[in-house]
Design a protein around this motif. Structure first.
Motif, PDB file in Angstrom:
ATOM      1  N   ALA A 121       0.830  -1.204   0.000  1.00  0.00           N
ATOM      2  CA  ALA A 121       0.000   0.000   0.000  1.00  0.00           C
ATOM      3  C   ALA A 121       0.866   1.257   0.000  1.00  0.00           C
ATOM      4  CB  ALA A 121      -0.913  -0.012   1.229  1.00  0.00           C
ATOM      5  N   LYS A 122       0.428   2.249  -0.771  1.00  0.00           N
ATOM      6  CA  LYS A 122       1.174   3.508  -0.864  1.00  0.00           C
ATOM      7  C   LYS A 122       0.912   4.423   0.326  1.00  0.00           C
ATOM      8  CE  LYS A 122       1.128   3.479  -5.931  1.00  0.00           C
ATOM      9  NZ  LYS A 122       0.731   4.220  -7.162  1.00  0.00           N
ATOM     10  N   THR A 123      -0.224   4.282   0.960  1.00  0.00           N
ATOM     11  CA  THR A 123      -0.575   5.148   2.093  1.00  0.00           C
ATOM     12  C   THR A 123      -0.918   4.284   3.297  1.00  0.00           C
ATOM     13  OG1 THR A 123      -2.892   5.213   1.366  1.00  0.00           O
ATOM     14  CG2 THR A 123      -1.438   6.984   0.606  1.00  0.00           C
ATOM     15  N   ARG A 124      -0.927   4.906   4.463  1.00  0.00           N
ATOM     16  CA  ARG A 124      -1.200   4.183   5.710  1.00  0.00           C
ATOM     17  C   ARG A 124      -1.912   5.113   6.680  1.00  0.00           C
ATOM     18  NH1 ARG A 124       2.039  -0.323   8.218  1.00  0.00           N
ATOM     19  NH2 ARG A 124       1.347  -0.535  10.378  1.00  0.00           N
ATOM     20  N   CYS A 125      -2.868   4.568   7.436  1.00  0.00           N
ATOM     21  CA  CYS A 125      -3.610   5.351   8.426  1.00  0.00           C
ATOM     22  C   CYS A 125      -2.838   5.397   9.741  1.00  0.00           C
ATOM     23  CB  CYS A 125      -4.989   4.726   8.654  1.00  0.00           C
ATOM     24  SG  CYS A 125      -5.960   5.549   9.945  1.00  0.00           S
ATOM     25  N   HIS A 126      -2.574   6.593  10.217  1.00  0.00           N
ATOM     26  CA  HIS A 126      -1.965   6.808  11.529  1.00  0.00           C
ATOM     27  C   HIS A 126      -3.050   7.388  12.444  1.00  0.00           C
ATOM     28  CE1 HIS A 126       2.105   6.064   9.954  1.00  0.00           C
ATOM     29  NE2 HIS A 126       1.698   6.740   8.885  1.00  0.00           N
ATOM     30  N   VAL A 127      -3.625   6.532  13.254  1.00  0.00           N
ATOM     31  CA  VAL A 127      -4.816   6.895  14.012  1.00  0.00           C
ATOM     32  C   VAL A 127      -4.569   8.094  14.915  1.00  0.00           C
ATOM     33  CG1 VAL A 127      -6.498   6.079  15.698  1.00  0.00           C
ATOM     34  CG2 VAL A 127      -5.680   4.540  13.924  1.00  0.00           C
ATOM     35  N   THR A 128      -3.430   8.121  15.584  1.00  0.00           N
ATOM     36  CA  THR A 128      -3.176   9.177  16.572  1.00  0.00           C
ATOM     37  C   THR A 128      -3.205  10.562  15.952  1.00  0.00           C
ATOM     38  OG1 THR A 128      -1.808   7.633  17.840  1.00  0.00           O
ATOM     39  CG2 THR A 128      -1.590   9.985  18.346  1.00  0.00           C
ATOM     40  N   LYS A 129      -2.557  10.739  14.813  1.00  0.00           N
ATOM     41  CA  LYS A 129      -2.478  12.079  14.218  1.00  0.00           C
ATOM     42  C   LYS A 129      -3.522  12.328  13.139  1.00  0.00           C
ATOM     43  CE  LYS A 129       1.118  10.873  10.815  1.00  0.00           C
ATOM     44  NZ  LYS A 129       2.479  11.219  10.338  1.00  0.00           N
ATOM     45  N   ASP A 130      -4.148  11.270  12.600  1.00  0.00           N
ATOM     46  CA  ASP A 130      -5.128  11.462  11.525  1.00  0.00           C
ATOM     47  C   ASP A 130      -6.561  11.606  12.038  1.00  0.00           C
ATOM     48  OD1 ASP A 130      -3.068  11.308   9.756  1.00  0.00           O
ATOM     49  OD2 ASP A 130      -3.468   9.249   9.110  1.00  0.00           O
ATOM     50  N   SER A 131      -6.881  11.056  13.199  1.00  0.00           N
ATOM     51  CA  SER A 131      -8.257  11.083  13.706  1.00  0.00           C
ATOM     52  C   SER A 131      -8.682  12.502  14.061  1.00  0.00           C
ATOM     53  CB  SER A 131      -8.392  10.187  14.934  1.00  0.00           C
ATOM     54  OG  SER A 131      -8.130   8.843  14.616  1.00  0.00           O
ATOM     55  N   GLY A 132      -9.977  12.760  13.941  1.00  0.00           N
ATOM     56  CA  GLY A 132     -10.533  14.074  14.277  1.00  0.00           C
ATOM     57  C   GLY A 132     -11.997  14.148  13.894  1.00  0.00           C
ATOM     58  N   TYR A 133     -12.612  15.275  14.189  1.00  0.00           N
ATOM     59  CA  TYR A 133     -14.035  15.413  13.901  1.00  0.00           C
ATOM     60  C   TYR A 133     -14.246  15.796  12.433  1.00  0.00           C
ATOM     61  CZ  TYR A 133     -13.450  20.526  14.238  1.00  0.00           C
ATOM     62  OH  TYR A 133     -13.062  21.821  14.048  1.00  0.00           O
ATOM     63  N   THR A 134     -15.381  15.337  11.891  1.00  0.00           N
ATOM     64  CA  THR A 134     -15.780  15.633  10.520  1.00  0.00           C
ATOM     65  C   THR A 134     -17.245  16.088  10.529  1.00  0.00           C
ATOM     66  OG1 THR A 134     -16.488  13.352  10.108  1.00  0.00           O
ATOM     67  CG2 THR A 134     -14.189  13.894   9.631  1.00  0.00           C
ATOM     68  N   LYS A 135     -17.818  16.250   9.344  1.00  0.00           N
ATOM     69  CA  LYS A 135     -19.222  16.636   9.250  1.00  0.00           C
ATOM     70  C   LYS A 135     -20.137  15.552   9.835  1.00  0.00           C
ATOM     71  CE  LYS A 135     -18.914  19.682   5.205  1.00  0.00           C
ATOM     72  NZ  LYS A 135     -19.385  19.915   3.808  1.00  0.00           N
ATOM     73  N   ALA A 136     -19.693  14.312   9.798  1.00  0.00           N
ATOM     74  CA  ALA A 136     -20.520  13.214  10.314  1.00  0.00           C
ATOM     75  C   ALA A 136     -20.705  13.309  11.828  1.00  0.00           C
ATOM     76  CB  ALA A 136     -19.890  11.878   9.957  1.00  0.00           C
ATOM     77  N   ASP A 137     -19.769  13.917  12.531  1.00  0.00           N
ATOM     78  CA  ASP A 137     -19.861  14.001  13.994  1.00  0.00           C
ATOM     79  C   ASP A 137     -20.965  14.948  14.445  1.00  0.00           C
ATOM     80  OD1 ASP A 137     -17.551  12.381  15.225  1.00  0.00           O
ATOM     81  OD2 ASP A 137     -16.556  13.500  13.636  1.00  0.00           O
ATOM     82  N   ARG A 138     -21.456  15.802  13.562  1.00  0.00           N
ATOM     83  CA  ARG A 138     -22.537  16.714  13.942  1.00  0.00           C
ATOM     84  C   ARG A 138     -23.830  15.964  14.224  1.00  0.00           C
ATOM     85  NH1 ARG A 138     -21.797  21.236   9.118  1.00  0.00           N
ATOM     86  NH2 ARG A 138     -19.618  21.838   9.609  1.00  0.00           N
ATOM     87  N   HIS A 139     -23.971  14.789  13.641  1.00  0.00           N
ATOM     88  CA  HIS A 139     -25.208  14.019  13.772  1.00  0.00           C
ATOM     89  C   HIS A 139     -25.125  12.966  14.874  1.00  0.00           C
ATOM     90  CE1 HIS A 139     -26.434  15.843   9.973  1.00  0.00           C
ATOM     91  NE2 HIS A 139     -25.242  15.509   9.496  1.00  0.00           N
ATOM     92  N   VAL A 140     -24.004  12.897  15.578  1.00  0.00           N
ATOM     93  CA  VAL A 140     -23.829  11.928  16.656  1.00  0.00           C
ATOM     94  C   VAL A 140     -23.668  12.687  17.964  1.00  0.00           C
ATOM     95  CG1 VAL A 140     -22.439  10.025  17.543  1.00  0.00           C
ATOM     96  CG2 VAL A 140     -22.728  10.315  15.068  1.00  0.00           C
ATOM     97  N   LYS A 141     -24.572  12.428  18.932  1.00  0.00           N
ATOM     98  CA  LYS A 141     -24.489  13.099  20.223  1.00  0.00           C
ATOM     99  C   LYS A 141     -23.253  12.630  20.979  1.00  0.00           C
ATOM    100  CE  LYS A 141     -29.490  13.642  20.753  1.00  0.00           C
ATOM    101  NZ  LYS A 141     -30.666  13.344  21.607  1.00  0.00           N
ATOM    102  N   PRO A 142     -22.543  13.535  21.684  1.00  0.00           N
ATOM    103  CA  PRO A 142     -21.372  13.117  22.467  1.00  0.00           C
ATOM    104  C   PRO A 142     -21.774  12.093  23.529  1.00  0.00           C
ATOM    105  CG  PRO A 142     -21.461  15.506  22.230  1.00  0.00           C
ATOM    106  CD  PRO A 142     -22.768  14.990  21.715  1.00  0.00           C
ATOM    107  N   GLY A 143     -21.121  10.949  23.505  1.00  0.00           N
ATOM    108  CA  GLY A 143     -21.430   9.902  24.474  1.00  0.00           C
ATOM    109  C   GLY A 143     -22.660   9.083  24.146  1.00  0.00           C
ATOM    110  N   GLY A 144     -23.351   9.401  23.036  1.00  0.00           N
ATOM    111  CA  GLY A 144     -24.564   8.676  22.664  1.00  0.00           C
ATOM    112  C   GLY A 144     -24.274   7.583  21.648  1.00  0.00           C
ATOM    113  N   LEU A 145     -25.297   6.789  21.370  1.00  0.00           N
ATOM    114  CA  LEU A 145     -25.157   5.706  20.409  1.00  0.00           C
ATOM    115  C   LEU A 145     -25.133   6.235  18.979  1.00  0.00           C
ATOM    116  CD1 LEU A 145     -27.571   2.994  21.852  1.00  0.00           C
ATOM    117  CD2 LEU A 145     -25.086   2.996  21.933  1.00  0.00           C
ATOM    118  N   ASN A 146     -24.273   5.639  18.159  1.00  0.00           N
ATOM    119  CA  ASN A 146     -24.211   5.967  16.741  1.00  0.00           C
ATOM    120  C   ASN A 146     -24.865   4.835  15.971  1.00  0.00           C
ATOM    121  OD1 ASN A 146     -23.499   6.768  14.113  1.00  0.00           O
ATOM    122  ND2 ASN A 146     -21.555   5.665  14.260  1.00  0.00           N
ATOM    123  N   ARG A 147     -25.989   5.129  15.313  1.00  0.00           N
ATOM    124  CA  ARG A 147     -26.741   4.091  14.619  1.00  0.00           C
ATOM    125  C   ARG A 147     -26.787   4.290  13.099  1.00  0.00           C
ATOM    126  NH1 ARG A 147     -30.224   4.915  19.244  1.00  0.00           N
ATOM    127  NH2 ARG A 147     -30.269   3.072  20.577  1.00  0.00           N
TER     128      ARG A 147
END
Length: 319
Positions: free
Chosen positions: A47-73
């Motif tokens: 693979a030419k690319t690799r996911c580095h969870v620690t530095k790549d993770s963060g909030y996106t537009k999808a997080d607006r629809h998920v309550k903090p600490g709530g279930l994601n369905r």
């Protein structure tokens, strides 16, 4: 929480370098392609690319629809983020993080929203089957078994979820890794496909779904784990529903209080009702004493009536 990092510069992406669209059918409800895994990964190359969870993770537009600490369905994870090649960053419509136990997604799709099939492929690749829960990955084409290979596997694959077991077959240079959650196994399968342990560019891992272990002890352990996971999931869902219900009740009470806040308070002139006194508890000794007093009172009443009859000049014998 920080915004999701750009894994690739959008200016470096052209039509020839874009990965092929996943799926065969466009789903208008989710505005995405489903029903397959035509993802441009034909042939096993590093693979030419690799996911580095620690530095790549963060909030996106999808997080607006998920309550903090709530279930994601209903929000899925970005497959290009797992592969380390998402060029949208915080503007992405999918989640840029590792799946957790709060992500309760339909069993007919994987964590990326791709539809599963009834049976596995013959080579155990692809999205997988919806007929059973599979949390174990087959790791093939490991270059070397020298050193502490279990530590290397745990470090590389542990970045994408909680690992329960690692089983190594040194004679065949393969390994089996079992995750605590199926969503994490799905994510790790996509993230580590074509990668190398410790970012070894000379190594190209082949990640597939593992077949069921024929060992009776392994089957028994799997059933116990599934039962325990089902109980924990039910408890978690009941707790979440109770919290949601409590929140709804508190909101209803607040609305009622707001409606009656400006109304005049009526002063009641009625006589307050006396409080109902509880009946006293009578002990055995007190009950015996009361019975004796009642009997003595009866004797005295009879003697009084008898003396009153003598004064009138007749007795009970005259009758």
């Amino acid at each position: 929480m920080k915004p999701a990092r750009l894994q690739l510069d959008p200016s470096t992406i052209n039509d020839s370098s874009k990965p092929e669209q996943t799926g065969q059918i466009f789903n208008v409800w989710y505005s995405k392609w489903t029903g397959g895994e035509t993802n441009g990964r034909a042939g096993l190359v590093h693979a030419k690319t690799r996911c580095h969870v620690t530095k790549d993770s963060g909030y996106t537009k999808a997080d607006r629809h998920v309550k903090p600490g709530g279930l994601n369905r209903d929000k899925y994870f970005c497959v290009y983020f797992a592969r380390g090649c998402c060029c949208n960053g915080k503007r992405c419509e999918y989640l840029h993080r590792i799946p957790t136990e709060m992500d309760q997604l339909p069993p007919t799709v994987d964590c990326f929203g791709r539809e599963k099939y009834m049976d596995y492929r013959e080579d155990m690749s692809g999205v997988g089957s919806f007929n059973k829960v599979n949390r174990t990955l087959y790791i093939g084409r490991i270059n070397s078994m020298d050193g502490n290979i279990e530590l290397k596997l745990g470090k590389s694959f542990g970045e994408f979820g909680d690992i329960e077991r690692i089983r190594i077959v040194k004679s065949k240079k393969i390994a089996f890794i079992t995750y605590r959650l199926e969503n994490q196994a799905q994510f790790a399968k996509e993230a580590m496909y074509g990668q190398g342990l410790g970012e070894d560019e000379n190594e190209t891992l082949n990640i597939r779904w593992a077949n069921e272990d024929p060992d009776p002890n392994a089957r028994k352990r799997k059933r116990e784990e599934e039962d325990r996971a089902g109980i924990e999931s039910a408890k978690r869902l009941l707790k979440e529903l109770a919290a949601e219900r409590a929140s709804e009740v508190s909101e209803e009470v607040s609305e009622v209080e707001d409606e009656h806040e400006d109304e005049p308070t009526e002063v009641s002139t009625a006589t307050p009702r006396p409080a109902i006194m509880p009946k006293p508890i009578i002990s055995t000794d007190s009950l015996g004493l009361l019975l004796k007093l009642k009997e003595k009172r009866k004797v005295l009443r009879e003697e009084r009536e008898k003396s009153k009859g003598l004064e009138l000049g007749y007795s009970s014998e005259d009758e």
